[in-house]
Structures are given as C-alpha cells and as structure tokens.
Design a protein around this motif. Sequence first.
Motif, short mmCIF file in Angstrom:
data_model
loop_
_atom_site.label_atom_id
_atom_site.label_comp_id
_atom_site.label_asym_id
_atom_site.label_seq_id
_atom_site.Cartn_x
_atom_site.Cartn_y
_atom_site.Cartn_z
N ARG A 1 0.83 -1.19 0.00
CA ARG A 1 0.00 0.00 0.00
C ARG A 1 0.87 1.25 0.00
O ARG A 1 1.91 1.30 0.66
CB ARG A 1 -0.92 0.03 1.23
CG ARG A 1 -1.92 -1.11 1.28
CD ARG A 1 -2.94 -0.92 2.41
NE ARG A 1 -3.83 -2.05 2.52
CZ ARG A 1 -3.62 -3.11 3.32
NH1 ARG A 1 -2.52 -3.13 4.08
NH2 ARG A 1 -4.47 -4.09 3.36
N TYR A 2 0.41 2.25 -0.75
CA TYR A 2 1.03 3.58 -0.73
C TYR A 2 -0.05 4.55 -0.26
O TYR A 2 -0.89 4.99 -1.04
CB TYR A 2 1.50 3.97 -2.13
CG TYR A 2 2.59 3.08 -2.68
CD1 TYR A 2 3.93 3.28 -2.34
CD2 TYR A 2 2.29 2.03 -3.55
CE1 TYR A 2 4.93 2.47 -2.86
CE2 TYR A 2 3.27 1.22 -4.07
CZ TYR A 2 4.59 1.44 -3.72
OH TYR A 2 5.58 0.64 -4.23
N GLY A 3 -0.05 4.85 1.03
CA GLY A 3 -1.11 5.67 1.57
C GLY A 3 -2.45 4.95 1.43
O GLY A 3 -2.61 3.82 1.91
N ARG A 4 -3.40 5.58 0.77
CA ARG A 4 -4.71 4.98 0.58
C ARG A 4 -4.78 4.09 -0.66
O ARG A 4 -5.81 3.45 -0.91
CB ARG A 4 -5.77 6.08 0.48
CG ARG A 4 -5.94 6.90 1.76
CD ARG A 4 -7.05 7.93 1.59
NE ARG A 4 -7.25 8.70 2.82
CZ ARG A 4 -8.16 9.65 2.95
NH1 ARG A 4 -8.94 9.96 1.89
NH2 ARG A 4 -8.29 10.30 4.08
N THR A 5 -3.72 4.07 -1.44
CA THR A 5 -3.70 3.28 -2.67
C THR A 5 -3.10 1.91 -2.42
O THR A 5 -2.00 1.79 -1.87
CB THR A 5 -2.88 4.00 -3.76
OG1 THR A 5 -3.45 5.28 -4.02
CG2 THR A 5 -2.86 3.18 -5.04
N THR A 6 -3.83 0.87 -2.81
CA THR A 6 -3.33 -0.50 -2.70
C THR A 6 -2.85 -0.94 -4.07
O THR A 6 -3.65 -1.14 -4.99
CB THR A 6 -4.43 -1.45 -2.20
OG1 THR A 6 -4.87 -1.01 -0.91
CG2 THR A 6 -3.90 -2.87 -2.08
N ASN B 1 -2.55 -6.58 -3.69
CA ASN B 1 -3.49 -6.94 -2.63
C ASN B 1 -3.60 -8.46 -2.45
O ASN B 1 -4.28 -9.14 -3.21
CB ASN B 1 -4.87 -6.37 -2.95
CG ASN B 1 -5.86 -6.57 -1.82
OD1 ASN B 1 -5.48 -6.74 -0.67
ND2 ASN B 1 -7.14 -6.56 -2.14
N THR C 1 3.98 -4.27 2.44
CA THR C 1 3.22 -3.84 3.61
C THR C 1 2.91 -5.04 4.49
O THR C 1 2.96 -4.96 5.72
CB THR C 1 1.92 -3.14 3.17
OG1 THR C 1 2.24 -2.04 2.31
CG2 THR C 1 1.14 -2.64 4.37
#
Length: 303
Positions: free
Chosen positions: A10-15, A18, A54
Amino acid sequence: MIEVHELTKRYGRTTAVNGLTFTVRPGHVTGFLGPNGAGKSTTLRMILGLNAPTSGTVTVGGQVFRDRPRGLRQVGALLDAHDVHGGRSAAAHLSALAHSNRIPAARVARVLEEVGLTAAARRRIGGFSLGMKQRLGIATALLGDPPVLLFDEPLNGLDPEGVLWVRGLFQRLAAEGRTVFVSSHLMSEMENTADHLVVIGRGELIADESLAAFSARGNRLSVTVRTPDAERLAPLLTAEGAAVRHEDERTLSVTGLPADRIGELAFQHRVLLQELATQAASLERAFMELTADRAEFLAGDPR
C-alpha cells in the motif's frame, strides 16, 4: 523457485498489490500479465527486495532475496534498460558488477557474445539504441549464471530477429531447469514463449495456470458478421440467444450462435451479408475477457 504469499503493498490509501499468492517454478517460462496499473512492476520490485511489502512474504529459493550476498549469482533481472550509466562502456558496466558480486571476469566477454554485443563492448552505453540497451540488460541478468531470472518488458525496442532470439533464449534457460519469469503486455509473444501464466488485475490474482488452460477460458467461438444492415440484423440474432457486439457500423461480433444459423436468419429476413467468418479462440481474447473489469484506465467511446 519464487514463492509469493499474501503479498500486499500500500502507498497511503492506494493498494498497488493486494493479497497476491502464487509460485513461479523452475523449468518453465512463466508469463506475468495484467493491464496497465495492475501491480506487475511493484510485485517484481518486491521480489527483488527493492520495495518492502506492507504485509505478506516473498522468497526466492526459500530466502528473502535482499538477505542474500552476491545477489547476481542467485537472481538475474532486467527491470529498466535505461537504468545504466550512459558514460560507461558495456564492458566496464558488466565488469564492475562482476567484481562486486565476485563473478569471474571471463563471464563479461561470454555474456556480451551471447547477447550479440561483442563488437560494441567498448562503446559508451549512452550511444546505444533501445534494442542494444535491452540486450545489455539481458547480459546483466545472465552475468552471474543465476538459477532465477526476471524480465520486465524485455522485447521493447528489439527488431524481429532480436525477438526470435529472446524467445529461444528464454525457452533454453527454462529447459536448463531455471526459473524464468517474464512480465510483458505482448500477448502474441506470451503465446509463443510462455507455458505458464500468472495474471493479475488491480493488484489481485486473476489466474495462475498453464497457457493452454488460460487460453481455453476464451474458447467461446465468435463469428464476425459484416453487413450494411447491421442495425436490423443485431436484434434478430439477440432474439435467438446470441450475444452481439458492434465492432463498427457494418461489423458485428457474435457469440452463442453458429455461422450457419446466422446465415439462415440473414437469408430469411433478406439481410445482405458481406462477410461471415468464425473466429478461433486466442490468448488475447481470453485476457481481454478476464481483465475487462480490472483495468485501471479504460478508453472512452470516441463517438
């Protein structure tokens, strides 16, 4: 062998990735496919320890790659053919890598010969064409004679002879028992090169299976119908249970109805047919069907 288990980035709110789980086994050329933005490059970078996940794990030969000393002896990779010092010669670039990884100096000349760059060994890389840089990147991957090889879009910039050479090289490396993992957007090349596929979309696994099994997913035969009266013919075919897609004003792509029945309906309703052709299944068709709702960027209707 490359083993990916519940890998997430994940980069902040961006996955970007997954919960990916798959295994790349030796003795095969495994294609890594997905639409733009699917997370392929991020996954490759996590395999090589360039990005930390992550959560989840990824190992090469049972170990985390970044913990291995002299990495080029374990894994060879081509991620970006432009990521080289343009002021160095090809020979100097490879010699520096060989020295830092304790690889015999003789390997430099050997891999330059294998990729067809012997004559350009003393030339500065900054003057190389994209195709030459791709060949140098492949030479770098081969330098440590590693059991695992990763390639990201290795055919960019190569001429037809170079494409044939790379295809044969990958198949030979796999036949030697190596693990060969190739990320590409060229469906035709995967059809000719890979024997196993890992397909992802929006960071999630879509398929992990043989090329034959994946291609069979798109094995519904379609019929191309060209007629100046497409608007009148389409509802007639739909009423018979067919799925109809308008390719353009005169061309329909029809599934669920054989060509002979389409011809009968057209004859009965006095619709002129200019083309009636059954289309065989393909890897590209299967890929487009399975990733249609997983593409990050979709072109709008130009009309």
